[in-house]
Design a protein around this motif. Structure first.
Motif, PDB file in Angstrom:
ATOM      1  N   ALA C 107       0.826  -1.202   0.000  1.00 17.98           N
ATOM      2  CA  ALA C 107       0.000   0.000   0.000  1.00 17.98           C
ATOM      3  C   ALA C 107       0.864   1.258   0.000  1.00 17.98           C
ATOM      4  CB  ALA C 107      -0.927  -0.013   1.213  1.00 17.98           C
ATOM      5  N   ALA C 108       1.842   1.282   0.901  1.00 13.75           N
ATOM      6  CA  ALA C 108       2.678   2.481   1.030  1.00 13.75           C
ATOM      7  C   ALA C 108       3.442   2.747  -0.260  1.00 13.75           C
ATOM      8  CB  ALA C 108       3.647   2.323   2.196  1.00 13.75           C
ATOM      9  N   GLY C 109       4.010   1.685  -0.837  1.00  9.86           N
ATOM     10  CA  GLY C 109       4.763   1.846  -2.078  1.00  9.86           C
ATOM     11  C   GLY C 109       3.884   2.347  -3.202  1.00  9.86           C
ATOM     12  N   PHE C 110       2.669   1.808  -3.270  1.00  9.09           N
ATOM     13  CA  PHE C 110       1.746   2.244  -4.308  1.00  9.09           C
ATOM     14  C   PHE C 110       1.425   3.725  -4.149  1.00  9.09           C
ATOM     15  CE2 PHE C 110      -2.541   3.097  -5.834  1.00  9.09           C
ATOM     16  CZ  PHE C 110      -2.427   2.680  -7.149  1.00  9.09           C
ATOM     17  N   PHE C 114       2.230   6.514  -6.844  1.00 10.45           N
ATOM     18  CA  PHE C 114       1.060   7.150  -7.446  1.00 10.45           C
ATOM     19  C   PHE C 114       1.107   8.668  -7.249  1.00 10.45           C
ATOM     20  CE2 PHE C 114      -3.367   8.548  -7.450  1.00 10.45           C
ATOM     21  CZ  PHE C 114      -3.757   8.080  -8.690  1.00 10.45           C
ATOM     22  N   LEU C 115       1.460   9.099  -6.048  1.00  6.29           N
ATOM     23  CA  LEU C 115       1.548  10.542  -5.796  1.00  6.29           C
ATOM     24  C   LEU C 115       2.628  11.167  -6.683  1.00  6.29           C
ATOM     25  CD1 LEU C 115       1.141  10.865  -1.926  1.00  6.29           C
ATOM     26  CD2 LEU C 115      -0.448  11.531  -3.718  1.00  6.29           C
ATOM     27  N   GLN C 116       3.724  10.450  -6.872  1.00 11.45           N
ATOM     28  CA  GLN C 116       4.765  10.986  -7.756  1.00 11.45           C
ATOM     29  C   GLN C 116       4.240  11.153  -9.168  1.00 11.45           C
ATOM     30  OE1 GLN C 116       8.993  10.103  -7.746  1.00 11.45           O
ATOM     31  NE2 GLN C 116       8.543   8.537  -6.241  1.00 11.45           N
ATOM     32  N   CYS C 117       3.493  10.147  -9.620  1.00 12.20           N
ATOM     33  CA  CYS C 117       2.917  10.259 -10.959  1.00 12.20           C
ATOM     34  C   CYS C 117       2.017  11.491 -11.053  1.00 12.20           C
ATOM     35  CB  CYS C 117       2.099   9.021 -11.299  1.00 12.20           C
ATOM     36  SG  CYS C 117       3.099   7.584 -11.617  1.00 12.20           S
ATOM     37  N   MET C 118       1.270  11.735  -9.963  1.00 12.82           N
ATOM     38  CA  MET C 118       0.406  12.918  -9.940  1.00 12.82           C
ATOM     39  C   MET C 118       1.245  14.185 -10.010  1.00 12.82           C
ATOM     40  SD  MET C 118      -2.790  11.998  -9.795  1.00 12.82           S
ATOM     41  CE  MET C 118      -2.304  10.850 -11.049  1.00 12.82           C
ATOM     42  N   ILE C 119       2.348  14.195  -9.267  1.00 15.32           N
ATOM     43  CA  ILE C 119       3.208  15.376  -9.278  1.00 15.32           C
ATOM     44  C   ILE C 119       3.705  15.658 -10.692  1.00 15.32           C
ATOM     45  CG2 ILE C 119       5.416  16.294  -8.456  1.00 15.32           C
ATOM     46  CD1 ILE C 119       4.917  14.623  -5.880  1.00 15.32           C
ATOM     47  N   LEU C 124      -4.065   9.266 -15.434  1.00 16.90           N
ATOM     48  CA  LEU C 124      -4.526   8.525 -14.266  1.00 16.90           C
ATOM     49  C   LEU C 124      -4.365   7.021 -14.448  1.00 16.90           C
ATOM     50  CD1 LEU C 124      -5.807   9.052 -11.503  1.00 16.90           C
ATOM     51  CD2 LEU C 124      -8.017   8.580 -12.550  1.00 16.90           C
ATOM     52  N   LEU C 125      -4.822   6.509 -15.588  1.00 17.17           N
ATOM     53  CA  LEU C 125      -4.776   5.071 -15.818  1.00 17.17           C
ATOM     54  C   LEU C 125      -3.332   4.585 -15.824  1.00 17.17           C
ATOM     55  CD1 LEU C 125      -6.364   2.499 -16.461  1.00 17.17           C
ATOM     56  CD2 LEU C 125      -5.983   2.984 -18.889  1.00 17.17           C
ATOM     57  N   PHE C 126      -2.477   5.332 -16.515  1.00 20.51           N
ATOM     58  CA  PHE C 126      -1.068   4.962 -16.562  1.00 20.51           C
ATOM     59  C   PHE C 126      -0.481   4.937 -15.151  1.00 20.51           C
ATOM     60  CE2 PHE C 126       3.310   6.312 -16.306  1.00 20.51           C
ATOM     61  CZ  PHE C 126       3.926   5.332 -17.075  1.00 20.51           C
ATOM     62  N   SER C 127      -0.811   5.980 -14.367  1.00 23.00           N
ATOM     63  CA  SER C 127      -0.259   6.090 -13.016  1.00 23.00           C
ATOM     64  C   SER C 127      -0.585   4.853 -12.197  1.00 23.00           C
ATOM     65  CB  SER C 127      -0.826   7.312 -12.303  1.00 23.00           C
ATOM     66  OG  SER C 127      -0.606   8.450 -13.079  1.00 23.00           O
ATOM     67  N   VAL C 128      -1.868   4.443 -12.293  1.00 19.73           N
ATOM     68  CA  VAL C 128      -2.290   3.291 -11.500  1.00 19.73           C
ATOM     69  C   VAL C 128      -1.523   2.045 -11.941  1.00 19.73           C
ATOM     70  CG1 VAL C 128      -4.217   1.772 -10.956  1.00 19.73           C
ATOM     71  CG2 VAL C 128      -4.568   4.246 -11.050  1.00 19.73           C
ATOM     72  N   ILE C 129      -1.442   1.837 -13.243  1.00 16.53           N
ATOM     73  CA  ILE C 129      -0.769   0.638 -13.742  1.00 16.53           C
ATOM     74  C   ILE C 129       0.718   0.665 -13.378  1.00 16.53           C
ATOM     75  CG2 ILE C 129      -0.118  -0.628 -15.831  1.00 16.53           C
ATOM     76  CD1 ILE C 129      -2.722   0.365 -17.079  1.00 16.53           C
ATOM     77  N   SER C 131       2.310   2.395 -10.975  1.00 15.88           N
ATOM     78  CA  SER C 131       2.576   2.288  -9.538  1.00 15.88           C
ATOM     79  C   SER C 131       2.350   0.862  -9.057  1.00 15.88           C
ATOM     80  CB  SER C 131       1.658   3.223  -8.748  1.00 15.88           C
ATOM     81  OG  SER C 131       1.666   4.487  -9.337  1.00 15.88           O
ATOM     82  N   ALA C 132       1.247   0.277  -9.509  1.00 17.67           N
ATOM     83  CA  ALA C 132       0.926  -1.068  -9.044  1.00 17.67           C
ATOM     84  C   ALA C 132       1.960  -2.061  -9.534  1.00 17.67           C
ATOM     85  CB  ALA C 132      -0.461  -1.472  -9.533  1.00 17.67           C
ATOM     86  N   SER C 133       2.341  -1.963 -10.805  1.00 19.84           N
ATOM     87  CA  SER C 133       3.240  -2.987 -11.323  1.00 19.84           C
ATOM     88  C   SER C 133       4.633  -2.870 -10.708  1.00 19.84           C
ATOM     89  CB  SER C 133       3.287  -2.936 -12.858  1.00 19.84           C
ATOM     90  OG  SER C 133       3.577  -1.635 -13.271  1.00 19.84           O
ATOM     91  N   VAL C 134       5.140  -1.635 -10.561  1.00 20.30           N
ATOM     92  CA  VAL C 134       6.474  -1.491  -9.972  1.00 20.30           C
ATOM     93  C   VAL C 134       6.468  -1.999  -8.527  1.00 20.30           C
ATOM     94  CG1 VAL C 134       8.235   0.157  -9.226  1.00 20.30           C
ATOM     95  CG2 VAL C 134       7.207   0.369 -11.476  1.00 20.30           C
ATOM     96  N   THR C 135       5.441  -1.593  -7.760  1.00 18.40           N
ATOM     97  CA  THR C 135       5.393  -2.011  -6.358  1.00 18.40           C
ATOM     98  C   THR C 135       5.323  -3.528  -6.238  1.00 18.40           C
ATOM     99  OG1 THR C 135       4.070  -0.041  -6.027  1.00 18.40           O
ATOM    100  CG2 THR C 135       4.317  -1.461  -4.147  1.00 18.40           C
ATOM    101  N   VAL C 136       4.426  -4.125  -7.022  1.00 21.72           N
ATOM    102  CA  VAL C 136       4.270  -5.575  -6.927  1.00 21.72           C
ATOM    103  C   VAL C 136       5.550  -6.279  -7.382  1.00 21.72           C
ATOM    104  CG1 VAL C 136       3.044  -7.568  -7.876  1.00 21.72           C
ATOM    105  CG2 VAL C 136       1.775  -5.561  -7.133  1.00 21.72           C
ATOM    106  N   ALA C 137       6.158  -5.789  -8.453  1.00 20.99           N
ATOM    107  CA  ALA C 137       7.376  -6.424  -8.945  1.00 20.99           C
ATOM    108  C   ALA C 137       8.462  -6.391  -7.869  1.00 20.99           C
ATOM    109  CB  ALA C 137       7.863  -5.709 -10.205  1.00 20.99           C
ATOM    110  N   LEU C 138       8.620  -5.225  -7.240  1.00 17.60           N
ATOM    111  CA  LEU C 138       9.652  -5.120  -6.205  1.00 17.60           C
ATOM    112  C   LEU C 138       9.317  -6.014  -5.022  1.00 17.60           C
ATOM    113  CD1 LEU C 138      10.532  -1.325  -6.187  1.00 17.60           C
ATOM    114  CD2 LEU C 138      11.920  -3.230  -6.962  1.00 17.60           C
TER     115      LEU C 138
END
Lengths: 323, 499, 152
Positions: C107-110, C114-119, C124-129, C131-138
């Protein structure tokens, strides 16, 4: 009215209590359902780390448990032990119990004593030994002591670091024989042995297991082993006791859990660890490292740890280490 | 030693497969900042016990060699050393990368890492025993001078701004005094924090100083970077090129050879490894180079020397470990532990008692390095592709990786906080042009310098003559003096010329 | 009178820190040491004095020939945008380190990514994908393969 409210509250409380008790019994019966984390106080690569990984592997093979080893180094083991102590005593976090457990309180690094934790058993121990260069003029402990008495302050003894168990061991040597020596701390037992091999220093007190191969190769000789009986890896070397000096210093490593472990969980854990430590594989492992492998159960372990704590506290304050 | 049967033993598909698997694991672990070769080797060790000893060591040595090599990848690509051994590679590798020559820098790293690895293995094969005995001549006084020599490099690393360089270096030295006093055992500047008893951990500082601050600084100077990148791409026709030309090879061979030799010698000395050897090689080859001004600014010689040197230290460390049973660094300590698990007695008797197995180890070392070559070059190609995505995507992920890396080193949240603070400090350092190299150097060598100086004096009852009463100590002292004086002389010359 | 620059302030901070360390060294560390050993104080004392001297040199130089650090950033709109973004990312990083203590890493990583993507004003769709994929991969790489538990 009031009474009935009280009765209701009581009923709820007692129900809750029963449920909790039931839960904990159930938890103990099913233990372990999850991964057990074993926190090792030593960095990857040392003997304690190898021991933790060996035990973890054996628990996995014999019991089918999943045990992961994590290293948390620092403060002579106090970082790891403080972490374990801060965890829930549910049996899912256990840690190594280094011999420093009996010293760090006296050294003032952290307030941890054997009574603050639930000891699970001692898995490995090995005695201190006095090593000198192969060409040194003394061949046994008595000659060494005589030499030191004739030349007070001429001999420097390397140890594995200030406040380490081998430093304490050389202090015990001086304490019990009345000789005057300089203590020079090195970076670990390897550092001390290297300095002895390079003839930078006259003698080194480190563990029997850390120097015996250099005795075989003829680079150094061992004057005495500070164990209760002769070491298997140094069969020709007499113990200090056999040579008439009452010196015994052992380094030990065991396992511990946070205080307040459920009895049933504790029994399960201790039995599993005992089975691991008494297996042939583990005995082979210890032999390969030149260590002894008798298992001490929690009570014996606590007794030994407390005895050491008392003696070392007295020594440390007399010597004024880490003031 | 019977190498023929050893070769027969190693050159079978199963062993080669295990080496390849090890190399791949090492590649991942080495590239991620915070995950060191020690961690990789100790993670794999229990898994290898179920295997035959040759298979086990095929995997372990594959990991070890490859993790040191691949630490350079992140040093070059994102200016964050993957392992401490790659600190010196950031100096030139990252500058090359900024100029769009990432692929080329990665290629040089691969080729010369293999060069250093092979060179050190050959040294190991022909002179294991005598080299290891050399290590025993390194006493406290010699360690002190070696550390001092490393510290003297602060000047040459910070040639642009010596005062700020020295200041940064002194801060590093001061930070190295935090923790238990190495000789008296009392707490210094720990503020009763148990996590600080062992001092400020080096790797989190390194990650913060290089990784975090670099990413934030890149974001801060965002627009400028983009322009430069586009400009570079327009100018550089050979952006995709990975292999150096013959002419470039000729320039790099001598520095790489020198780097390898230094790597082997420093590696042989217990307690010092690829990090120190690479730094020293960078400094030494700079002094003899025809283009010293390129050093720190994308010099291919500097990159070749450092790449060769840290892998050269691998063979050096193994020398002492195999011949004397003294681990040269923590990774070799784990390897020695693994040897005992296979029932071998480590120590001076290993070379004679287990000669067959040691022969196989040598061949495995050679093969592992040869396997790194194609793997590394392919990775370089892949890296160019990966880095060509929008820089933001990389920066964001790297920030997260840095945090996890700093944590996983010692499973310590304190380390993460240390990394965070070091990141802020690094950002301000960059902003006001303080060179970062000297600070890392100070933190890396401070304790070694202090401890050995004090220990030497302790051994001699306070007589400073002991510091210079062996030939090696005197030689090292002369090197230190030369390193301190030569910048002054060249400064004077430059001023005369200017007049 | 010239304006005080960040360069000077940083020099002053180092000088002050060194002075504090010097005081700490000579009040908290023992002065006695066994034969030959120059003691626990000597090294920190020497280094602190060196820092003091060098910091004064830096201050003097910075007054004579100031380096431009943050100065002038706010006047340039392009630089101002980058600087604001860097500051926001820094705050996001601090938030992540805080959150990491309380909520699971995934959750924290996502949230962090995600906030960085917003910055950086990503879709939006790209940000979600992303953030989720990088966090899960790591998470998978560290937790499963490297056996590092990422939930504090």
């Amino acid at each position: 009215m009031k009474k009935s409210v009280f009765a209701k509250v009581m009923a709820i409380v007692s129900a809750a209590a029963i449920m909790t008790a039931a839960f904990s019994v159930a938890a103990a019966a099913d233990y372990p359902e999850d991964t057990i984390n074993l926190i090792c106080h030593a960095a990857a690569g040392g003997g304690s780390d190898a021991m933790s990984r060996e035990v973890a592997q054996l628990l996995q093979d014999q019991q089918g448990w999943t045990v992961t080893v994590e290293n948390k180094t620092g403060g002579s083991g106090s970082v790891a032990m403080q972490y374990v102590m801060s965890m829930n005593p549910d049996g899912y976090t256990i840690g190594t119990a280094p011999v420093e457990l009996s010293m760090i309180n006296a050294l003032g690094y952290a307030e941890i004593t054997p009574d603050n934790v639930d000891l699970l058993g001692c898995t490995m121990h090995w005695p201190a030994a006095l090593y000198v260069s192969a060409d040194a003029p003394y061949n046994n402990l008595k000659e060494f002591v005589d030499y030191c008495t004739e030349n007070p302050g001429a001999i420097s003894i390397a140890n594995s670091g200030i406040g380490s168990i081998w430093h304490i061991a050389s202090c015990v040597l001086a304490d019990k024989t009345g000789i005057e020596i300089n203590y020079v701390p090195y970076d670990g037992a390897q550092g001390a042995i290297t300095a002895l091999l390079g003839k930078e220093i006259e003698a080194a007190v480190v563990g029997s297991s850390e120097g015996y191969t250099y005795v075989e190769s003829g680079d150094v000789k061992c004057l005495a082993v500070f164990g209760e009986e002769k070491s298997e890896v140094l069969p020709d070397v007499e113990t200090a006791i056999e040579q008439g000096y009452d010196i015994t210093v052992n380094c030990w490593v065991g396992l511990l859990a946070p205080k307040g472990l459920d009895e049933a969980v504790k029994t399960t854990l201790v039995d599993a660890i005992r089975q691991a430590v008494e297996s042939d594989e583990y005995i082979e492992f210890c032999k390969g490292r030149g260590c002894d492998y008798s298992f001490l159960d929690p009570d014996e372990f606590l007794e030994m740890a407390n005895a050491d704590t008392e003696y070392y506290a007295q020594l440390i304050s007399e010597l004024g280490i880490a003031e | 030693m019977d190498y023929l049967s050893a070769i027969q033993h190693v050159l079978n598909p199963a062993v080669l497969l295990f080496i390849l698997a090890g190399v791949m694991v090492g590649l991942v672990v080495g590239t991620l900042p915070g995950l060191t070769s020690v961690m990789a080797v100790s993670l794999i060790t229990p898994l290898t016990f179920k295997l035959d000893s040759t298979y086990g060591f095929a995997m372990l040595l594959g990991v070890y060699n490859s993790a040191i090599f691949s630490g350079g990848i992140s040093a070059i690509a994102i200016n964050t050393p993957g392992t401490p051994a790659s600190i010196a590679q950031t100096f030139d590798g990252y500058s090359l990368s900024r100029r769009g020559r990432t692929g080329f820098a990665l290629g040089v790293n691969t080729i010369y890492s293999v060069f250093g690895g092979l060179f050190s293995t050959v040294c190991l094969m022909i002179a294991c025993e005598p080299l290891a005995r050399l290590a025993l001549h390194f006493g406290s006084a010699e360690y002190f001078w070696l550390a001092f020599f490393g510290l003297a490099m602060m000047i040459s690393i910070s040639h642009a701004n010596v005062v700020k360089g020295l200041l940064a270096g002194a801060i590093g030295l001061l930070l190295s005094t935090v923790g238990l006093d190495p000789l008296l055992g009392n707490k210094r500047f720990t503020f009763d924090n148990v996590s600080l008893l062992n001092g400020i951990t080096f790797i989190p500082v390194m990650i913060g100083l290089f990784g975090i601050s670099e990413m934030l600084y890149q974001m801060y100077t965002h627009k400028k970077t983009d322009e430069r990148r586009e400009e570079d791409i327009a100018h550089m026709g050979d952006k995709e090129r990975v292999l150096p030309t013959a002419k470039e090879h000729r320039r790099m061979t001598l520095p790489a050879l020198l780097g390898s030799i230094i790597g082997v010698v420093v590696g042989v000395v217990p307690g010092t490894g690829g990090d120190i050897s690479a730094l020293i090689s960078w400094d030494v080859t700079k002094r003899i180079s025809k283009h010293p001004e390129e050093y720190g600014n994308g010099s291919i010689e500097g990159l070749a020397a450092t790449s060769a040197s840290n892998n050269g230290a691998v063979g050096g460390a193994l020398t002492t470990a195999l011949a004397l049973g003294i681990p040269g660094d923590s990774s070799t300590a784990v390897l020695l532990g693994a040897l005992t698990m296979y029932g071998m007695v480590t120590g001076p008797t290993l070379l004679t008692k287990s000669a067959d197995f040691v022969g196989r180890l040598y061949i495995i070392m050679l093969v592992a390095n040869l396997i790194i070559l194609p793997v590394g070059l392919l990775t370089a190609k892949a890296c160019i592709k990966l880095l060509s995505v929008k820089s933001n995507y990389i920066q964001m992920a790297v920030l997260l990786i840095c945090c996890i890396g700093a944590y996983s080193m010692n499973r310590s949240y304190t380390d993460v906080i240390i990394m965070f603070i070091a990141g802020i400090a690094g950002f301000f350092f960059r902003m006001y042009q303080y060179p970062l190299g000297p600070m890392v150097l100070g933190l890396l060598l401070g304790e070694m310098c202090e401890t050995n100086l004090r220990r030497t004096l302790m051994l001699s009852n306070g007589n400073p003559v002991r510091l210079i009463n062996t030939p090696i100590a005197i030689a090292l002292m002369i090197l230190v003096v030369a390193a301190l004086v030569s910048p002054l002389i060249s400064d004077l010359r430059a001023k005369k010329k200017a007049k | 009178m010239k304006k005080i620059t960040g360069d000077t302030i940083l020099g002053a901070v180092f000088a002050a820190a060194a002075a504090i360390m010097l005081w700490l060294t000579n009040t908290t560390l023992p002065s006695k040491a066994p034969m030959g050993d120059p003691g626990a104080r000597i090294f920190p004392t020497g280094v602190s004095i060196a820092i003091l001297i060098l910091a004064v040199a830096v201050i003097v130089r910075s007054v004579r020939k100031p380096i431009r650090g943050f100065e002038g950033v706010l006047q340039d709109p392009e630089k101002k945008q980058s600087a604001t973004r860097a500051l926001l990312v820094f705050l996001d990083l601090a938030l992540f380190l805080l959150l990491w203590n309380y909520i699971p890493f995934l959750a924290a990583g996502f949230i962090f990514l995600f906030l960085q993507c917003m910055i950086f004003r990503e879709k939006l769709l790209f940000s979600v994908i992303y953030s989720a994929s990088v966090t899960v991969a790591l998470y998978v790489m560290f937790s499963v393969f490297l056996k590092v538990r990422l939930n504090l």
